[in-house]
Scaffold this motif. Sequence first.
Motif, PDB file in Angstrom:
ATOM      1  N   ARG A  10       1.052  -1.483  -0.040  1.00 49.99           N
ATOM      2  CA  ARG A  10       0.171   0.524  -0.123  1.00 49.99           C
ATOM      3  C   ARG A  10       1.173   1.256  -0.067  1.00 49.99           C
ATOM      4  O   ARG A  10       0.429   2.240  -0.794  1.00 49.99           O
ATOM      5  CB  ARG A  10      -1.172   0.051   1.519  1.00 49.99           C
ATOM      6  CG  ARG A  10      -1.813   1.104   1.457  1.00 49.99           C
ATOM      7  CD  ARG A  10      -2.005   1.042  -0.235  1.00 49.99           C
ATOM      8  NE  ARG A  10      -3.696   2.750   0.276  1.00 49.99           N
ATOM      9  CZ  ARG A  10      -4.532   2.732   0.801  1.00 49.99           C
ATOM     10  NH1 ARG A  10      -5.014   2.045   0.817  1.00 49.99           N
ATOM     11  NH2 ARG A  10      -5.361   4.373   1.046  1.00 49.99           N
ATOM     12  N   ALA A  11       1.956   1.381   1.100  1.00 49.03           N
ATOM     13  CA  ALA A  11       2.851   2.554   0.966  1.00 49.03           C
ATOM     14  C   ALA A  11       3.477   2.471  -0.456  1.00 49.03           C
ATOM     15  O   ALA A  11       3.698   4.071  -1.403  1.00 49.03           O
ATOM     16  CB  ALA A  11       4.165   2.249   2.160  1.00 49.03           C
ATOM     17  N   ALA A  12       3.851   1.399  -1.243  1.00 50.55           N
ATOM     18  CA  ALA A  12       4.891   1.532  -2.297  1.00 50.55           C
ATOM     19  C   ALA A  12       3.326   2.587  -3.490  1.00 50.55           C
ATOM     20  O   ALA A  12       4.087   3.165  -4.553  1.00 50.55           O
ATOM     21  CB  ALA A  12       5.148   0.874  -3.075  1.00 50.55           C
ATOM     22  N   ARG A  13       1.803   1.630  -3.876  1.00 52.19           N
ATOM     23  CA  ARG A  13       0.921   2.253  -4.421  1.00 52.19           C
ATOM     24  C   ARG A  13       0.830   3.674  -4.376  1.00 52.19           C
ATOM     25  O   ARG A  13       0.968   4.523  -4.953  1.00 52.19           O
ATOM     26  CB  ARG A  13       0.103   1.137  -4.082  1.00 52.19           C
ATOM     27  CG  ARG A  13      -0.937   1.529  -4.991  1.00 52.19           C
ATOM     28  CD  ARG A  13      -1.899   0.516  -5.085  1.00 52.19           C
ATOM     29  NE  ARG A  13      -3.286   0.707  -3.853  1.00 52.19           N
ATOM     30  CZ  ARG A  13      -2.963   0.458  -3.327  1.00 52.19           C
ATOM     31  NH1 ARG A  13      -2.055  -1.567  -3.135  1.00 52.19           N
ATOM     32  NH2 ARG A  13      -3.871   0.250  -2.167  1.00 52.19           N
ATOM     33  N   ASP A  14       0.625   4.084  -2.777  1.00 51.35           N
ATOM     34  CA  ASP A  14       0.503   5.149  -2.755  1.00 51.35           C
ATOM     35  C   ASP A  14       1.248   5.962  -3.334  1.00 51.35           C
ATOM     36  O   ASP A  14       1.580   8.005  -3.402  1.00 51.35           O
ATOM     37  CB  ASP A  14       0.279   5.381  -1.415  1.00 51.35           C
ATOM     38  CG  ASP A  14      -1.042   5.252  -1.143  1.00 51.35           C
ATOM     39  OD1 ASP A  14      -1.710   4.868  -1.645  1.00 51.35           O
ATOM     40  OD2 ASP A  14      -0.867   5.117   0.373  1.00 51.35           O
ATOM     41  N   ALA A  15       2.735   6.128  -3.252  1.00 50.23           N
ATOM     42  CA  ALA A  15       4.106   6.906  -3.928  1.00 50.23           C
ATOM     43  C   ALA A  15       4.656   7.064  -5.151  1.00 50.23           C
ATOM     44  O   ALA A  15       5.404   7.217  -5.579  1.00 50.23           O
ATOM     45  CB  ALA A  15       5.107   6.404  -2.950  1.00 50.23           C
TER      46      ALA A  15
ATOM     47  N   ALA B 291      11.059  -1.914  -1.561  1.00 47.11           N
ATOM     48  CA  ALA B 291      10.767  -1.262   0.349  1.00 47.11           C
ATOM     49  C   ALA B 291      12.422  -0.334  -0.359  1.00 47.11           C
ATOM     50  O   ALA B 291      12.638   1.168   0.238  1.00 47.11           O
ATOM     51  CB  ALA B 291      11.724  -1.845   0.771  1.00 47.11           C
ATOM     52  N   GLN B 292      13.199  -0.844  -0.646  1.00 45.48           N
ATOM     53  CA  GLN B 292      14.858  -0.065  -1.643  1.00 45.48           C
ATOM     54  C   GLN B 292      13.908   1.279  -2.223  1.00 45.48           C
ATOM     55  O   GLN B 292      14.311   2.499  -2.122  1.00 45.48           O
ATOM     56  CB  GLN B 292      15.279  -0.323  -2.081  1.00 45.48           C
ATOM     57  CG  GLN B 292      15.835  -2.023  -1.265  1.00 45.48           C
ATOM     58  CD  GLN B 292      17.423  -2.561  -2.118  1.00 45.48           C
ATOM     59  OE1 GLN B 292      17.432  -2.678  -3.451  1.00 45.48           O
ATOM     60  NE2 GLN B 292      17.819  -4.089  -1.011  1.00 45.48           N
ATOM     61  N   LYS B 293      12.977   1.049  -3.656  1.00 49.42           N
ATOM     62  CA  LYS B 293      12.178   2.205  -4.605  1.00 49.42           C
ATOM     63  C   LYS B 293      11.842   2.785  -3.811  1.00 49.42           C
ATOM     64  O   LYS B 293      11.959   4.393  -4.078  1.00 49.42           O
ATOM     65  CB  LYS B 293      11.760   1.393  -4.926  1.00 49.42           C
ATOM     66  CG  LYS B 293      12.581   0.225  -6.443  1.00 49.42           C
ATOM     67  CD  LYS B 293      12.649   0.373  -7.831  1.00 49.42           C
ATOM     68  CE  LYS B 293      11.554   1.173  -8.201  1.00 49.42           C
ATOM     69  NZ  LYS B 293      10.831   0.604  -9.209  1.00 49.42           N
ATOM     70  N   LEU B 294      10.608   2.646  -3.001  1.00 48.75           N
ATOM     71  CA  LEU B 294      10.028   3.332  -1.794  1.00 48.75           C
ATOM     72  C   LEU B 294      11.010   4.138  -0.854  1.00 48.75           C
ATOM     73  O   LEU B 294      10.721   5.595  -1.602  1.00 48.75           O
ATOM     74  CB  LEU B 294       9.093   2.594  -1.066  1.00 48.75           C
ATOM     75  CG  LEU B 294       8.146   3.634   0.425  1.00 48.75           C
ATOM     76  CD1 LEU B 294       7.243   4.251  -0.358  1.00 48.75           C
ATOM     77  CD2 LEU B 294       7.406   2.275   0.930  1.00 48.75           C
ATOM     78  N   ALA B 295      12.323   3.851  -0.643  1.00 49.87           N
ATOM     79  CA  ALA B 295      13.194   4.662   0.346  1.00 49.87           C
ATOM     80  C   ALA B 295      13.986   5.755  -0.351  1.00 49.87           C
ATOM     81  O   ALA B 295      13.795   7.093  -0.338  1.00 49.87           O
ATOM     82  CB  ALA B 295      13.751   3.736   1.179  1.00 49.87           C
ATOM     83  N   GLN B 296      14.147   4.956  -2.298  1.00 44.98           N
ATOM     84  CA  GLN B 296      14.384   6.145  -2.746  1.00 44.98           C
ATOM     85  C   GLN B 296      13.958   7.047  -3.583  1.00 44.98           C
ATOM     86  O   GLN B 296      13.785   8.552  -3.148  1.00 44.98           O
ATOM     87  CB  GLN B 296      14.569   4.929  -4.340  1.00 44.98           C
ATOM     88  CG  GLN B 296      15.980   4.809  -3.499  1.00 44.98           C
ATOM     89  CD  GLN B 296      16.884   3.436  -4.994  1.00 44.98           C
ATOM     90  OE1 GLN B 296      15.809   3.720  -5.517  1.00 44.98           O
ATOM     91  NE2 GLN B 296      17.832   2.892  -4.734  1.00 44.98           N
ATOM     92  N   ARG B 297      12.392   6.760  -2.885  1.00 45.37           N
ATOM     93  CA  ARG B 297      10.820   7.731  -3.883  1.00 45.37           C
ATOM     94  C   ARG B 297      11.091   9.050  -2.647  1.00 45.37           C
ATOM     95  O   ARG B 297      11.397  10.004  -2.983  1.00 45.37           O
ATOM     96  CB  ARG B 297      10.287   7.000  -4.347  1.00 45.37           C
ATOM     97  CG  ARG B 297       8.897   8.271  -4.368  1.00 45.37           C
ATOM     98  CD  ARG B 297       9.197   8.944  -5.448  1.00 45.37           C
ATOM     99  NE  ARG B 297       9.211   7.538  -6.409  1.00 45.37           N
ATOM    100  CZ  ARG B 297       8.093   7.438  -7.766  1.00 45.37           C
ATOM    101  NH1 ARG B 297       7.592   7.722  -7.325  1.00 45.37           N
ATOM    102  NH2 ARG B 297       8.806   6.429  -9.114  1.00 45.37           N
TER     103      ARG B 297
ATOM    104  N   ALA C  32       5.840   6.505   6.395  1.00 45.79           N
ATOM    105  CA  ALA C  32       5.092   5.980   5.269  1.00 45.79           C
ATOM    106  C   ALA C  32       4.772   4.691   5.648  1.00 45.79           C
ATOM    107  O   ALA C  32       3.371   4.522   5.442  1.00 45.79           O
ATOM    108  CB  ALA C  32       6.418   5.689   3.328  1.00 45.79           C
ATOM    109  N   LEU C  33       5.066   3.853   6.150  1.00 45.43           N
ATOM    110  CA  LEU C  33       4.551   2.674   6.258  1.00 45.43           C
ATOM    111  C   LEU C  33       3.372   2.711   7.356  1.00 45.43           C
ATOM    112  O   LEU C  33       2.325   2.229   7.421  1.00 45.43           O
ATOM    113  CB  LEU C  33       5.883   1.472   6.608  1.00 45.43           C
ATOM    114  CG  LEU C  33       6.244   1.140   5.583  1.00 45.43           C
ATOM    115  CD1 LEU C  33       7.431  -0.432   6.094  1.00 45.43           C
ATOM    116  CD2 LEU C  33       5.989   0.833   4.490  1.00 45.43           C
ATOM    117  N   SER C  34       3.591   3.679   8.676  1.00 45.00           N
ATOM    118  CA  SER C  34       2.917   3.543   9.527  1.00 45.00           C
ATOM    119  C   SER C  34       1.513   4.949   9.188  1.00 45.00           C
ATOM    120  O   SER C  34       0.140   3.841   9.540  1.00 45.00           O
ATOM    121  CB  SER C  34       3.076   5.141  10.555  1.00 45.00           C
ATOM    122  OG  SER C  34       4.395   4.369  11.067  1.00 45.00           O
ATOM    123  N   GLU C  35       1.081   5.219   8.168  1.00 45.44           N
ATOM    124  CA  GLU C  35       0.624   6.068   7.285  1.00 45.44           C
ATOM    125  C   GLU C  35      -0.237   4.768   6.605  1.00 45.44           C
ATOM    126  O   GLU C  35      -1.599   5.096   6.744  1.00 45.44           O
ATOM    127  CB  GLU C  35       0.742   7.384   6.136  1.00 45.44           C
ATOM    128  CG  GLU C  35       1.376   8.280   6.981  1.00 45.44           C
ATOM    129  CD  GLU C  35       1.610   9.142   6.205  1.00 45.44           C
ATOM    130  OE1 GLU C  35       1.863   9.571   5.187  1.00 45.44           O
ATOM    131  OE2 GLU C  35       2.399  10.165   7.034  1.00 45.44           O
TER     132      GLU C  35
END
Length: 214
Positions: free
Chosen positions: A93-98, A149-155, A168-171
């Motif tokens: 979900r966090a990755a999709r939101d980002a 996860a790595q790409k989310l952190a980079q974003r 981002a994971l908490s949200e």
Amino acid sequence: MHRRRRTALLLTAALTAAAPLLTACGNDAHPGAAAVVGGQRITVSQLENRVGEIRAAQQEAVPDAQYEQVIARTGSLTRDTLHGMVLDRVLERAARDAGVTVSPKEVQGMRAGLEQQAGGAEALETAWLQQYGIPPQRLDDNLRLQVQAQKLAQRLGTDTSRPEFWQALSEASRKLDVDLNPRYGTWDDEKSSRVDAKTPWVRDVTVDGTQPIA
């Protein structure tokens, strides 16, 4: 041999003390559910099947005389496995939101690098099973989540150890309204983790040579 270092984000916890086998079905609000994430159930049956995959792989990988020792070391496997299944959905979900996506080519690229460092496909599968409880048939799925996860952190302009990533994971966790069956613990949206988890569920792991190093 040229040795590269690649960091992989591991979405499973250290496997520790003993716990009972799965028995009854979910809670009163969601019968048959081990957890409900974003209105979607993770059923007790799905959890049992996932745990069974891990146990079968462990039993195949070690001599019979050592299997009971493996059971003793990984007795919290049921809760840990459910925890990982929930966090997988939170990360999705966090990755999709980002706006983060992962291609099969990226997953295979990570796997190829890790296999080279581990000494081959079988060595990598064995290491992931022994260290993190990931059976061979789930390895590609796990690596996909690690790339994600790595790409989310980079974003987010950060890395997976920083508060911005965990925020981002908490949200995402709050949006999904995670509800664990009480027999498996209580979920903490702020930590994106089970309340009683003894170690962070997301950790940086470097595979260098023949073994992953936590």
